[in-house]
Enzyme design. Structure first.
Site, PDB file in Angstrom:
ATOM      1  N   GLY A 179     -49.478  49.847  48.319  1.00  0.00           N
ATOM      2  CA  GLY A 179     -49.521  48.534  48.956  1.00  0.00           C
ATOM      3  C   GLY A 179     -48.386  48.218  49.915  1.00  0.00           C
ATOM      4  N   GLU A 224     -48.012  54.865  44.461  1.00  0.00           N
ATOM      5  CA  GLU A 224     -49.149  55.502  45.133  1.00  0.00           C
ATOM      6  C   GLU A 224     -49.290  55.001  46.570  1.00  0.00           C
ATOM      7  OE1 GLU A 224     -52.025  55.531  41.199  1.00  0.00           O
ATOM      8  OE2 GLU A 224     -51.986  53.788  42.515  1.00  0.00           O
ATOM      9  N   GLY A 226     -50.309  54.912  50.365  1.00  0.00           N
ATOM     10  CA  GLY A 226     -51.298  55.540  51.233  1.00  0.00           C
ATOM     11  C   GLY A 226     -50.947  55.184  52.661  1.00  0.00           C
ATOM     12  N   TYR A 234     -61.546  42.883  58.071  1.00  0.00           N
ATOM     13  CA  TYR A 234     -60.374  42.121  57.616  1.00  0.00           C
ATOM     14  C   TYR A 234     -59.701  41.314  58.726  1.00  0.00           C
ATOM     15  CZ  TYR A 234     -60.666  46.423  54.785  1.00  0.00           C
ATOM     16  OH  TYR A 234     -61.100  47.491  54.066  1.00  0.00           O
ATOM     17  N   CYS A 263     -73.815  47.411  68.227  1.00  0.00           N
ATOM     18  CA  CYS A 263     -74.650  46.236  68.478  1.00  0.00           C
ATOM     19  C   CYS A 263     -74.313  45.152  67.475  1.00  0.00           C
ATOM     20  CB  CYS A 263     -76.111  46.630  68.392  1.00  0.00           C
ATOM     21  SG  CYS A 263     -76.495  47.932  69.538  1.00  0.00           S
ATOM     22  N   GLU A 264     -73.098  44.688  67.524  1.00  0.00           N
ATOM     23  CA  GLU A 264     -72.569  43.664  66.634  1.00  0.00           C
ATOM     24  C   GLU A 264     -71.576  42.859  67.453  1.00  0.00           C
ATOM     25  OE1 GLU A 264     -72.897  43.294  63.182  1.00  0.00           O
ATOM     26  OE2 GLU A 264     -74.360  44.931  63.125  1.00  0.00           O
ATOM     27  N   TYR A 304     -56.921  54.459  56.797  1.00  0.00           N
ATOM     28  CA  TYR A 304     -58.172  53.725  56.598  1.00  0.00           C
ATOM     29  C   TYR A 304     -59.037  53.620  57.852  1.00  0.00           C
ATOM     30  CZ  TYR A 304     -55.848  52.453  52.245  1.00  0.00           C
ATOM     31  OH  TYR A 304     -55.205  52.505  51.027  1.00  0.00           O
TER      32      TYR A 304
HETATM   33  N1  LLP Z   1     -53.362  52.660  44.492  1.00  0.00           N
HETATM   34  C1  LLP Z   1     -54.491  51.981  44.249  1.00  0.00           C
HETATM   35  C2  LLP Z   1     -54.969  51.853  42.882  1.00  0.00           C
HETATM   36  C3  LLP Z   1     -55.210  51.402  45.296  1.00  0.00           C
HETATM   37  O1  LLP Z   1     -56.302  50.712  45.040  1.00  0.00           O
HETATM   38  C4  LLP Z   1     -54.735  51.557  46.617  1.00  0.00           C
HETATM   39  C5  LLP Z   1     -55.478  50.989  47.741  1.00  0.00           C
HETATM   40  C6  LLP Z   1     -53.564  52.295  46.832  1.00  0.00           C
HETATM   41  C7  LLP Z   1     -52.898  52.825  45.736  1.00  0.00           C
HETATM   42  C8  LLP Z   1     -52.985  52.540  48.199  1.00  0.00           C
HETATM   43  O2  LLP Z   1     -52.642  51.379  48.842  1.00  0.00           O
HETATM   44  P1  LLP Z   1     -51.827  51.454  50.240  1.00  0.00           P
HETATM   45  O3  LLP Z   1     -50.461  51.993  49.925  1.00  0.00           O
HETATM   46  O4  LLP Z   1     -52.561  52.327  51.138  1.00  0.00           O
HETATM   47  O5  LLP Z   1     -51.802  50.032  50.692  1.00  0.00           O
HETATM   48  N2  LLP Z   1     -59.440  49.631  53.261  1.00  0.00           N
HETATM   49  C9  LLP Z   1     -58.347  48.681  53.207  1.00  0.00           C
HETATM   50  C10 LLP Z   1     -57.338  49.056  52.180  1.00  0.00           C
HETATM   51  C11 LLP Z   1     -57.905  49.160  50.796  1.00  0.00           C
HETATM   52  C12 LLP Z   1     -56.868  49.577  49.826  1.00  0.00           C
HETATM   53  C13 LLP Z   1     -57.468  49.879  48.518  1.00  0.00           C
HETATM   54  N3  LLP Z   1     -56.564  50.362  47.562  1.00  0.00           N
HETATM   55  C14 LLP Z   1     -57.696  48.583  54.578  1.00  0.00           C
HETATM   56  O6  LLP Z   1     -58.164  49.251  55.497  1.00  0.00           O
HETATM   57  O7  LLP Z   1     -56.756  47.819  54.761  1.00  0.00           O
END
Ligand code: LLP
Length: 419
Positions: free
Chosen positions: A236, A278, A280, A322, A349-350, A378
């Site tokens: 996050g 974690e 991402g 979002y 087409c949106e 993402y």
């Molecule tokens: N751990 C868990 C359990 C998660 O659900 C997520 C993301 C992460 C780690 C990694 O989060 P990050 O560090 O990437 O923020 N599609 C959306 C984001 C969905 C995130 C879902 N879970 C977007 O494009 O913003």
């Protein structure tokens, strides 16, 4: 004319060579960021390890990089696990998430011997226990994902830790889940997991949730005699998409969390569990850009200007989902000052398929190359075939040299499942 270079590579040339839309990623930047997270977390503290959240970006090359750098992996589906397995990713370094895992997914996780399952419901714990027994392969390590009941300050679609969330086991029900694990012979409860949400600008809600979970850890020890060995604090960590974003630096963000955990454990005389994060987005977002070709420029009588490109919702659904914001340039006119305020329109087409609303750019014309920044997270992973647009290729740059990392999907591949 000034052509924009990304990590030393002229992107206009890349667009010409590989076609558009095109995802361009910097391997050097990914590695730098992995090392930075490891420096702030794994190396600074004992028993701390960062796992990459593969939902943000998963390709064979990404897995190669993670294996080389020795980082663990969080997967959330059989598909993500499939690629990890195909690449020989060490199973013990995989955490299997998901709020609605299928039997087939649990079987795949057990058969590959993933390090742990992050269980999102009591029913899932029972299924894992049963399936682990059927396999006779020993106890499966599990973490209980707890809903901390903390509302993260982010888009509601990417906030996950609030009370009433579809994710996790409500805090009131955790004691029973711990007791259940103690009674089962084929699971081994290692600890807890929480994830408050994504794209958070500072660690305040992470710390709030950490407080809740650490109190839970103390309570389950005092009342049930359960010693928590692992606490997974999710991902996050926010990134900068536009000049309006000012994320806390990663060292302060993570450091605040580990300090808080250390302090709590010391003053409550509990053994500090091993900690996991974690990330991402923080690792891959800024390492990627997307290139598009301009197809149309429309100047409306009221003054609105639409610069239409050859991608949009299929390669980046985030603005539509979002209201995500991005910055961009006309890559082949990088030396020209802005001349007008335009919206960059996707080709679907949106009406909602607008990549960027209101951005100042030099006058664009058909054939120009638009580079949109910070699309490494993402975008490829959420790409789709709406309007039957193929998934773009991924080019990876290392030491100033680009290489094809993922081929553009062909129409034959797109329709290959049709009978
Ligand atoms: N751990 C868990 C359990 C998660 O659900 C997520 C993301 C992460 C780690 C990694 O989060 P990050 O560090 O990437 O923020 N599609 C959306 C984001 C969905 C995130 C879902 N879970 C977007 O494009 O913003």
């Amino acid at each position: 004319m000034g052509d924009f270079k990304f990590h030393g590579v002229d992107v206009t040339k890349l667009a010409r060579e590989y076609g558009t839309p095109l995802y361009v990623m910097s391997e050097d930047e990914i590695v730098l960021r992995i090392r930075e997270v490891k420096r702030c977390f794994d190396e600074k503290n004992e028993r701390c390890s960062a796992f990459f959240s593969s939902k943000s970006f998963l390709t064979k090359d990404m897995l190669r990089i993670l294996m080389r750098e020795g980082m663990g992996l969080d997967v959330v589906s059989e598909g993500e696990l499939f690629l990890a397995r195909q690449m020989g990713f060490p199973p013990e370094k995989i955490a299997f998430h998901g709020n609605s895992k299928t039997d087939s997914e649990i079987a795949a996780g057990l058969d590959y011997g993933v390090g742990k399952f992050v269980c999102d419901s009591v029913g899932e714990i029972e299924v894992i226990d049963r399936m682990a027994k059927e396999r006779g392969a020993g106890r499966a390590n599990v973490l209980i994902r707890v809903t901390p009941g903390v509302d993260a300050h982010t888009h509601k679609y990417i906030a996950t830790g609030g009370a009433g969330s579809k994710f996790g086991i409500p805090i009131e029900a955790v004691k029973d889940a711990v007791t259940l694990c103690g009674a089962l012979d084929n699971v081994s409860l290692c600890g807890f997991h929480f994830h408050v949400g994504s794209q958070l600008m500072d660690n305040s809600t992470h710390i709030e949730a950490l407080g809740v979970i650490l109190n839970l850890i103390k309570k389950t020890r005092d009342e049930l005699g359960f010693e928590t060995r692992i606490l997974d604090m999710g991902g996050g960590f926010g990134v900068r998409y536009t000049k309006n974003d000012a994320p806390q630096d990663i060292e302060g963000f993570i450091g605040g969390m580990t300090d808080y955990a250390e302090g709590f454990c010391r003053s409550n005389v509990i053994a500090r569990p091993a900690l996991v994060i974690e990330p991402g987005r923080w690792i891959v977002s800024g390492a990627g850009i997307t290139l598009y070709s301009v197809g149309s420029v429309k100047r409306l009588p009221g003054g609105a200007v639409y610069v239409g490109v050859d991608g949009g919702y299929p390669d980046n659904p985030r603005p539509a989902l979002y209201g995500a914001e991005y910055e961009a340039i006309v890559a082949n006119k990088a030396d020209l000052p802005p001349a007008e305020t335009v919206s960059i329109a996707g080709k679907c087409c949106e009406s909602g398929d607008i990549l960027i609303q209101g951005i100042d750019l030099p006058e664009a014309e058909r054939g120009d190359i638009i580079a949109v920044f910070s699309t490494g997270a993402y975008c490829h992973s959420m790409s789709n075939n709406y309007n039957k647009n193929p998934i773009p290729a991924v080019v990876m740059i290392k030491d100033g040299t680009p290489r094809l990392s993922v081929r553009r999907q062909s129409y034959e591949e797109m329709f290959s499942g049709n009978i």
